[in-house]
Design an enzyme around this catalytic site. Structure first.
Site, PDB file in Angstrom:
ATOM      1  CE  LYS A 128     -14.385 -37.187  82.651  1.00  0.00           C
ATOM      2  NZ  LYS A 128     -15.137 -36.031  82.141  1.00  0.00           N
TER       3      LYS A 128
ATOM      4  CG  ASN B  70     -24.833 -34.961  84.787  1.00  0.00           C
ATOM      5  OD1 ASN B  70     -25.175 -35.672  83.842  1.00  0.00           O
ATOM      6  ND2 ASN B  70     -23.584 -34.937  85.272  1.00  0.00           N
TER       7      ASN B  70
ATOM      8  CE1 TYR C  69     -20.839 -27.099  83.112  1.00  0.00           C
ATOM      9  CE2 TYR C  69     -20.834 -29.364  82.386  1.00  0.00           C
ATOM     10  CZ  TYR C  69     -21.457 -28.156  82.475  1.00  0.00           C
ATOM     11  OH  TYR C  69     -22.690 -27.985  81.908  1.00  0.00           O
TER      12      TYR C  69
ATOM     13  CG  ASN D 239     -17.332 -38.981  84.093  1.00  0.00           C
ATOM     14  OD1 ASN D 239     -18.190 -38.141  84.370  1.00  0.00           O
ATOM     15  ND2 ASN D 239     -17.171 -39.478  82.885  1.00  0.00           N
TER      16      ASN D 239
ATOM     17  CG  ASP E  26     -19.168 -26.972  73.022  1.00  0.00           C
ATOM     18  OD1 ASP E  26     -20.311 -27.184  72.568  1.00  0.00           O
ATOM     19  OD2 ASP E  26     -18.244 -26.490  72.338  1.00  0.00           O
TER      20      ASP E  26
ATOM     21  CG  PHE F 147     -23.362 -40.298  76.811  1.00  0.00           C
ATOM     22  CD1 PHE F 147     -22.629 -39.498  77.673  1.00  0.00           C
ATOM     23  CD2 PHE F 147     -22.870 -41.585  76.524  1.00  0.00           C
ATOM     24  CE1 PHE F 147     -21.447 -39.948  78.255  1.00  0.00           C
ATOM     25  CE2 PHE F 147     -21.688 -42.041  77.098  1.00  0.00           C
ATOM     26  CZ  PHE F 147     -20.983 -41.221  77.964  1.00  0.00           C
TER      27      PHE F 147
ATOM     28  N   GLY G  19     -19.039 -32.049  78.579  1.00  0.00           N
ATOM     29  CA  GLY G  19     -20.351 -31.900  79.207  1.00  0.00           C
ATOM     30  C   GLY G  19     -20.794 -30.456  79.080  1.00  0.00           C
TER      31      GLY G  19
ATOM     32  CG  ASN H  62     -25.661 -40.042  84.377  1.00  0.00           C
ATOM     33  OD1 ASN H  62     -26.118 -40.467  85.431  1.00  0.00           O
ATOM     34  ND2 ASN H  62     -24.947 -38.934  84.291  1.00  0.00           N
ATOM     35  CB  THR H  63     -24.496 -44.719  79.315  1.00  0.00           C
ATOM     36  OG1 THR H  63     -24.717 -43.426  78.757  1.00  0.00           O
ATOM     37  CG2 THR H  63     -24.759 -45.781  78.253  1.00  0.00           C
TER      38      THR H  63
ATOM     39  CB  SER I  24     -20.963 -41.417  81.575  1.00  0.00           C
ATOM     40  OG  SER I  24     -22.278 -41.044  81.946  1.00  0.00           O
TER      41      SER I  24
END
Ligand SMILES: Cc1cc2nc3c(=O)[nH]c(=O)nc-3n(C[C@H](O)[C@H](O)[C@H](O)COP(=O)(O)O)c2cc1C
Length: 364
Positions: free
Chosen positions: A215, A111, A316, A244, A65, A115, A63, A175-176, A173
């Site tokens: 993950k 966030n 992060y 995550n 990089d 992706f 996330g 977010n998908t 994730s």
């Protein structure tokens, strides 16, 4: 001097919109403007996991990089390893902006990037152009509109086998839409069956054997932990990353920003992800190494993850608030903890408070 500069830069970056600040940070790293740190701070912190020798356990989480723009700078600031991605086969713009929100009081971020990334080709080009020094994992995902998400993961394994030190199959994730459904036991069984079979095929075709990690989300229901983790072990995966971002908003002070949709990371995620880590460690019983991620903000929180069962760490969000000097501080404090425990190395501390952490409450 540079570390002094980075301390000055941090408050300025925090005044900018999050994505702009992030892009400035990446540009600085691309141009070599960052404080140099030593990855091998103390030999007692070295970790051997999945057949790889990590100079220290502190990695930068994916996330940061997404497109493999700065893996060598990440290693250069003193991290033990970098994980780039999530990368999907085709480039993807992600969700509409704004989609990253700071909760400054909470030392947290929400966030819903979705992706956003430049796709396999762009990342592969950068990774294949670099000299292979230091450990760089590649985190692979599926395109939002993919007709066959499993095929996207297999494509990723084939594409990056020659340049990745390990793979992370990211099925967590939030977010998908629908991605986390791949964690359900039947879907996971089919996904990992195809992924691991594909890896064998690639090896038979001459590719190196690259460790495959999975993950997971920190939100897996208590009753599902055992079947989900048991299913992963049945496929002989090499490691598990816990985990995550969370959909929970428990314990946050900034209630207004907290209403934004997306995954929450940083300090409020620490307790939940550490308890989950310990529960996963109870199921795995040391059969595979675990990577602990979520709300690491200090040497103390890093040590807690190790004691809960993590062999390696990633962070992060707290870097956004503390700056990259945090990596060196964590390593120094971990070395102090090894001395205080009278241990020979950090690995001796892995899981020593696992059952204590597994008993701790997690609020929804
Ligand atoms: C802005 C942002 C983007 C992220 N993107 C990804 C990603 O692309 N793939 C992934 O596996 N995790 C991603 N993550 C999750 C992190 O890798 C990590 O698991 C999570 O943030 C918890 O760690 P932390 O509390 O130290 O941030 C992202 C996190 C943030 C804050």
């Amino acid at each position: 001097m540079l570390s002094g500069l980075s301390k000055l830069a941090q408050p300025l970056l925090l005044m900018m919109p999050p994505e702009q600040a992030h892009e400035m940070t990446l540009k600085a790293l691309e141009q070599g403007i960052y404080p140099r740190g030593s990855g091998a701070i103390d030999p007692r912190l070295a970790v051997n996991a999945f057949g790889l020798e990590f100079p220290n356990p502190v990695g930068i989480a994916p996330g940061f990089d997404k497109d493999a723009r700065v893996p060598d700078a990440i290693l250069g600031i003193g991290s033990g390893y970098a994980e780039i991605g999530t990368i999907t086969p085709l480039p993807q713009v992600g969700n509409p902006q704004p989609r990253v929100f700071r909760l400054i009081q909470d030392r947290a971020v929400i966030n819903r990037l979705g992706f956003n990334n430049g796709g396999h080709d762009a990342a592969y080009g950068r990774l294949s152009a670099r000299a292979r020094r230091g450990i760089v994992g590649v985190n692979i995902g599926a395109n939002k509109d993919s007709p066959d998400r499993t095929a996207d993961y297999i494509t990723g394994i084939g594409r990056f086998a020659g340049v990745a030190d390990y793979f992370t199959v990211n099925i967590s994730s939030p977010n998908t839409p629908g991605l986390r459904d791949l964690q359900a036991p039947a879907a996971l069984d089919e996904l990992l069956g195809r992924v691991m079979e594909a890896r064998e095929r690639f090896i038979a075709g001459g590719s190196p054997r690259v460790p495959v990690l999975v993950k997971i989300a920190p939100d897996i229901a208590e009753a599902d932990i055992e079947p989900v983790i048991g299913g992963m072990l049945a496929h002989n995966i090499d490691g598990i990353i816990v985990g995550n971002t969370t959909l929970s908003r428990h314990g946050i002070k900034d209630a207004a920003t907290g209403r934004e949709a997306g995954g929450l990371s940083g300090t409020p995620l620490f307790q939940r992800s550490t308890v989950m880590l310990a529960k996963v460690a109870q199921v795995t019983g040391g059969r595979v190494p675990l990577i602990g991620v979520g709300g690491i903000s200090s040497g103390e929180t890093a040590l807690a993850k190790i004691e809960a069962g993590a062999s390696l760490l990633q962070l992060y969000t707290c870097l956004i608030y503390e700056g990259v000097g945090l990596i060196g501080r964590i390593n120094e404090e971990l070395a102090t903890a090894v001395t205080a425990a009278g241990a020979k190395n950090l690995s001796e501390l892995v899981g020593r408070r696992r059952d204590h952490w597994a008993r701790q409450p997690v609020e929804v």
